[in-house]
Design a protein around this motif. Structure first.
Motif, PDB file in Angstrom:
ATOM      1  N   TYR A  23      41.410  48.256  30.862  1.00 54.64           N
ATOM      2  CA  TYR A  23      40.438  47.359  31.484  1.00 54.64           C
ATOM      3  C   TYR A  23      41.052  46.097  32.085  1.00 54.64           C
ATOM      4  O   TYR A  23      40.443  45.444  32.899  1.00 54.64           O
ATOM      5  CB  TYR A  23      39.365  46.942  30.462  1.00 54.64           C
ATOM      6  N   PHE A  24      42.241  45.725  31.651  1.00 57.46           N
ATOM      7  CA  PHE A  24      42.835  44.480  32.113  1.00 57.46           C
ATOM      8  C   PHE A  24      43.962  44.767  33.096  1.00 57.46           C
ATOM      9  O   PHE A  24      44.953  45.397  32.742  1.00 57.46           O
ATOM     10  CB  PHE A  24      43.368  43.681  30.922  1.00 57.46           C
ATOM     11  N   THR A  28      48.170  43.012  38.429  1.00 50.75           N
ATOM     12  CA  THR A  28      47.602  42.005  39.330  1.00 50.75           C
ATOM     13  C   THR A  28      48.072  40.611  38.937  1.00 50.75           C
ATOM     14  O   THR A  28      48.409  39.794  39.789  1.00 50.75           O
ATOM     15  CB  THR A  28      46.062  42.051  39.290  1.00 50.75           C
ATOM     16  N   GLU A  40      39.755  32.244  41.343  1.00 51.03           N
ATOM     17  CA  GLU A  40      40.362  33.541  41.032  1.00 51.03           C
ATOM     18  C   GLU A  40      40.958  33.528  39.615  1.00 51.03           C
ATOM     19  O   GLU A  40      40.868  34.511  38.883  1.00 51.03           O
ATOM     20  CB  GLU A  40      41.453  33.882  42.044  1.00 51.03           C
ATOM     21  N   ALA A  43      38.081  33.876  37.193  1.00 50.80           N
ATOM     22  CA  ALA A  43      37.599  35.262  37.210  1.00 50.80           C
ATOM     23  C   ALA A  43      38.575  36.160  36.449  1.00 50.80           C
ATOM     24  O   ALA A  43      38.162  37.052  35.697  1.00 50.80           O
ATOM     25  CB  ALA A  43      37.423  35.749  38.639  1.00 50.80           C
ATOM     26  N   PHE A  44      39.859  35.892  36.652  1.00 53.74           N
ATOM     27  CA  PHE A  44      40.874  36.671  35.960  1.00 53.74           C
ATOM     28  C   PHE A  44      40.803  36.437  34.450  1.00 53.74           C
ATOM     29  O   PHE A  44      40.911  37.373  33.658  1.00 53.74           O
ATOM     30  CB  PHE A  44      42.259  36.303  36.508  1.00 53.74           C
ATOM     31  N   ARG A  46      38.120  35.562  32.756  1.00 52.65           N
ATOM     32  CA  ARG A  46      36.922  36.252  32.284  1.00 52.65           C
ATOM     33  C   ARG A  46      37.204  37.741  32.105  1.00 52.65           C
ATOM     34  O   ARG A  46      36.800  38.339  31.106  1.00 52.65           O
ATOM     35  CB  ARG A  46      35.749  36.035  33.241  1.00 52.65           C
ATOM     36  N   THR A  47      37.907  38.337  33.070  1.00 53.55           N
ATOM     37  CA  THR A  47      38.261  39.757  32.960  1.00 53.55           C
ATOM     38  C   THR A  47      39.122  39.995  31.728  1.00 53.55           C
ATOM     39  O   THR A  47      38.927  40.974  30.996  1.00 53.55           O
ATOM     40  CB  THR A  47      39.023  40.217  34.220  1.00 53.55           C
ATOM     41  N   MET A  48      40.065  39.086  31.481  1.00 55.49           N
ATOM     42  CA  MET A  48      40.924  39.228  30.304  1.00 55.49           C
ATOM     43  C   MET A  48      40.098  39.145  29.018  1.00 55.49           C
ATOM     44  O   MET A  48      40.277  39.942  28.095  1.00 55.49           O
ATOM     45  CB  MET A  48      42.010  38.156  30.294  1.00 55.49           C
ATOM     46  N   ASP A  50      36.868  39.741  28.646  1.00 54.47           N
ATOM     47  CA  ASP A  50      36.029  40.938  28.548  1.00 54.47           C
ATOM     48  C   ASP A  50      36.846  42.130  28.056  1.00 54.47           C
ATOM     49  O   ASP A  50      36.373  42.939  27.262  1.00 54.47           O
ATOM     50  CB  ASP A  50      35.372  41.258  29.893  1.00 54.47           C
ATOM     51  N   SER A  51      38.085  42.230  28.539  1.00 54.34           N
ATOM     52  CA  SER A  51      38.963  43.315  28.099  1.00 54.34           C
ATOM     53  C   SER A  51      39.286  43.182  26.623  1.00 54.34           C
ATOM     54  O   SER A  51      39.372  44.177  25.902  1.00 54.34           O
ATOM     55  CB  SER A  51      40.261  43.305  28.917  1.00 54.34           C
TER      56      SER A  51
END
Length: 187
Positions: A23-24, A28, A40, A43-44, A46-48, A50-51
């Protein structure tokens, strides 16, 4: 007795890390770390986070399974896997069979293991759980062999499973709340 718990943890950590990397997008980060705008980067982040939340699902399942195993390890005849290998038996202090409730409650105190170790060393092999539940571990013989009531074993495991699952769910929700708070704090 700790080997099954360690196995649950190793498997869960392996699955959790595989989910995290799925998921992470690590590649990138390596490519864009110097060119990201603040938006960005958030957002990155947040993605981390969430992962990382996805990673906690198998870990919480393993935690629940470990608690179920560890709390109920003695319910089959008063003998855990470790006790069976060492030919030991859990009995009441007077030598009579131990109730299923006492077997489970006795193991609740493992959570405070430093105190358990101190009590074990200070009380001739009886830890805090033993002292409070009036139990002791002795050499297994035919005389102290405890009969197994399958219905009580199943009930003990089911009640413990419900309790352990609730604890694991609270842990998961708590970690998600901490991650959400952290994200909102950073933003």
């Amino acid at each position: 007795d700790y080997l099954p718990m360690m196995a649950f943890s190793i498997i869960a950590n392996s699955i959790g890390m595989a989910l995290f990397y799925e998921y992470f997008p690590m590649d990138t980060l390596a490519q864009q770390q110097n060119t990201m705008s603040d938006e960005e980067a958030f957002a990155f982040l947040r993605t981390m986070m969430d992962s990382m939340s996805v990673m906690f699902i198998p870990m919480c399942i393993a935690m629940a399974l470990s608690y179920i195993y560890f709390l109920c390890k003695d319910v089959i005849g008063g003998r855990s896997l470790g006790k069976r290998l060492q030919k030991l038996q859990l009995v009441r202090s007077d030598g009579s069979p131990v109730s299923y409730t006492r077997m489970v409650v006795r193991n609740l105190f493992i959570v405070i293991w430093p105190i358990e170790v101190i009590m074990y060393l200070a009380n001739k092999g009886q830890r805090l759980g033993d002292l409070l539940c009036k139990t002791t571990v002795v050499v297994a013989t035919d005389e102290n062999k405890q009969a197994v009531d399958k219905q009580k074993v199943i009930i003990s495991i089911l009640v413990t499973a419900i309790f352990s699952t609730l604890i694991a769910m609270l842990y998961y929700w708590g970690m998600k709340a901490v991650f959400e708070w952290y994200i909102s704090f950073i933003e």
